[in-house]
Design a protein around this motif. Sequence first.
Motif, short mmCIF file in Angstrom:
data_model
loop_
_atom_site.label_atom_id
_atom_site.label_comp_id
_atom_site.label_asym_id
_atom_site.label_seq_id
_atom_site.Cartn_x
_atom_site.Cartn_y
_atom_site.Cartn_z
N UNK A 1 0.83 -1.21 0.00
CA UNK A 1 0.00 0.00 0.00
C UNK A 1 0.86 1.26 0.00
N UNK A 2 2.08 1.15 0.54
CA UNK A 2 2.93 2.33 0.75
C UNK A 2 3.93 2.58 -0.38
N UNK A 3 3.81 1.86 -1.48
CA UNK A 3 4.74 2.08 -2.59
C UNK A 3 4.23 3.20 -3.49
N UNK B 1 -6.12 1.72 6.12
CA UNK B 1 -6.48 0.78 5.06
C UNK B 1 -5.64 -0.48 5.15
N UNK B 2 -4.47 -0.37 5.74
CA UNK B 2 -3.62 -1.54 5.93
C UNK B 2 -4.23 -2.60 6.82
N UNK B 3 -5.23 -2.23 7.62
CA UNK B 3 -5.90 -3.22 8.46
C UNK B 3 -6.94 -4.01 7.66
N UNK B 4 -7.37 -3.45 6.54
CA UNK B 4 -8.29 -4.14 5.62
C UNK B 4 -7.72 -3.95 4.21
N UNK B 5 -6.56 -4.52 3.92
CA UNK B 5 -5.82 -4.19 2.69
C UNK B 5 -6.58 -4.48 1.40
N UNK B 6 -7.57 -5.38 1.42
CA UNK B 6 -8.35 -5.63 0.20
C UNK B 6 -9.04 -4.36 -0.27
N UNK C 1 -6.82 -0.79 -10.03
CA UNK C 1 -6.11 -0.87 -11.32
C UNK C 1 -6.77 -0.04 -12.42
N UNK C 2 -8.01 0.38 -12.23
CA UNK C 2 -8.69 1.21 -13.23
C UNK C 2 -8.39 2.70 -13.05
N UNK C 3 -7.74 3.07 -11.95
CA UNK C 3 -7.46 4.48 -11.69
C UNK C 3 -6.71 5.17 -12.82
N UNK C 4 -5.66 4.54 -13.40
CA UNK C 4 -4.95 5.22 -14.49
C UNK C 4 -5.83 5.57 -15.68
N UNK C 5 -6.92 4.79 -15.88
CA UNK C 5 -7.83 5.07 -16.99
C UNK C 5 -8.71 6.28 -16.69
N UNK D 1 -9.83 -1.11 -4.22
CA UNK D 1 -10.99 -0.34 -4.66
C UNK D 1 -10.77 1.16 -4.46
N UNK D 2 -9.66 1.52 -3.82
CA UNK D 2 -9.38 2.92 -3.53
C UNK D 2 -8.16 3.37 -4.34
#
Length: 523
Positions: free
Chosen positions: A119-121, A234-239, A248-252, A243-244
Motif C-alpha cells: 500500500x505504501x509504494x 487501510x492496511x488493516x483491511x488491505x483488500x 487498477x482502473x485508476x490510471x484510466x 478499490x481505492x
Amino acid sequence: MHDIAETIMTNFSVKLLVDLLKAYPLQLFFTIAVLHLLRNRFLTGLNRIPGPAIAAWSALWRLYDVSKGDAHNTAIALHRKYGPLVRIGPKHVSVGDPAEIQNIYGLKKGFTKTAFYPIQCISWNKTPQMNLFSTRDPQYHRDQKKLVANAYSMSALIEMESAVDDCTKLFMSKMAPYAASGNPVDLGEWLQYYAFDIVGLFSFNKYLGFLDKGGDVDAMMEGIAGILNYAATIGQIPFAHNFLLGNPLNPLFFPNMETWNQVLQFTLKAINQRCSIVVNGELEVRKDQVVGKDMLSKWASAKLGDPLKMGTREVIVHLSTNVFAGSDTTAIALRAIVYMLLKNPEKLEKLLKQLDEADAAGLLSDPVKYKETQSHLPYFTAVMKEAMRVHPSVGLLLERHVPTGGATICGEYIPAGTIVGINAWVLHNDPKVFPNPEKFEPERWLDSPEEKLQEMERSFFAFGAGSRTCIGKNISLMEMSKIIPQLLREYKLTLANPDKSWKTRNMWFVQQSGVDIILERRK
C-alpha cells in the motif's frame, strides 16, 4: 454422462442461487454475513489464542483500534492481560516474546511480508513500484539490497560528514533568534526540518530547503502524513486498497493521478535539478553530473555503467523511499531524546557533565563528529538508545505471513497463512526484560550485567530485525549522535510548558507534538 450430469447440477445450483437472491436478497446477504463471521471465529485454527472477544470475529475491531491513534498502548495492555500471544483479528496474532524475533524475522525462515506493505509504494509509469520496504518478494529484496546497501553503510555516510556539519551549523543559526528573544520554539518541527535536509544531502547532495524556509516545502510533510494515515487504516483491511488508491482502473479514469503523489513529484524535481528526467522518461546523465558521494551520484553512475542492473526505475524508487521514510522516524527519535531528557533533569545534568568534560579536554570538534560521540560520550549513546526504547518510532505490528506447514510460536501451533508480528512497544515495555519499563533509565544500558545487557539487546526492536532491518538505520544514528550533543553544547533547553505532557498519535509512526522549548545560550 458424468460430465453432462455435473453440468446440469452446476446450472441448477446457479439458477437456484439466482432465484433465491431475487426472492430473498436481504435474508441471503444476512446468511452469508453470519457464515463469514462464524468462519472467522471458529475455522481459522486460532480458537485457543486469547484476545478481545470481538477481534476474533472481524477485522473491524482492529481497524477501529488503529483509527483511534493509540494502538501501541492497546497492544501493551493486551499482552499484559493475555500473555505473549494475543489474537487481534480473525487471522491476526500479535507476538510479545523477544525469543520469537529470530523465528519470525530471521533469514530464510519463510515468513513473508503481508498485503499491508505494498500500500505504501509509489506508482510510476502507471504501475506500482515496489521498494525495499514494500516488496513482499524475498528474492527481489535481496537483489535490490545488493545494489544499494553500500550507500547506507556508516563508512559511506561519514564521507559526507562535513556536509552534515554545515547543516548542523545552519540549524544552530536558526535557533539563535529564539534564544535572543526568549520566545518558545517548536523544536520538534525544527528537528524534522533538519532530518529532511540531511536526507537531501545524502540523497541529492543538496538541502531540501526545510531549514531555510523554516517550514514545510511543497507540502511534503503534510503529504507524507496523509500517506501514513491511509496506510495505517487501510492496511488493516488491505483488500479495500484495490478499490481505492490501488484500483487498477485508476490510471484510466485519472491519467494524471501520479502527480498527486508529493513524494514522487518531489523526488523527480530533485533529480531534475541535477540530471534530466521526465515522468515516463529515462534518466539522462553525464559523467560530470555524478562526481559526488551522494546516493544519486552513486546510483546514476551505476546506471551509466550497467543500465540493465541499475535502471531509471531503481534510481527513482530508492531515492523516493529516502524522501518518504528518511525524516519522520528520525525526527520522532530526536524529539524523544530531547523530551525524555527535559522530563528527567537529573539525566540531563549527568549528560551535560560528561559533554562539558569532553569539551574541556579538547575531545570534541565543532560541530561534534559522529565518532567523537561514540568514543567520548557513552552516556549519550545510552540516552539515545533508552529514548528509542521508551518511544520507538513505529507503533504497529511488523506483519508477516506464517509459511506453508505452519509454525510453532510461543509453544503454540499457528496455521500457515496466519498473519503474525511483533510490535516494538510491546517488547520494549516487557518488565521481565526491562525492569520498570515506564521509567527513562539510560543507566540500564551501561550498568547492567553482561547477560542482562545481551537480553536487552536481543529485545531492542526500534529498527526491526533480520534481513528486513531498516536500511536507513545508520543515517538516523549519525543524525542523533551529532545534532543533539551540539544542541546541548550551545543551548540550555527548558520546556515551555513543564507541567504539560506532549501529545502522541499512532498512525503507523508514533508522532509527537507539543515539544515547545525555551532556548538560552550556554557559555
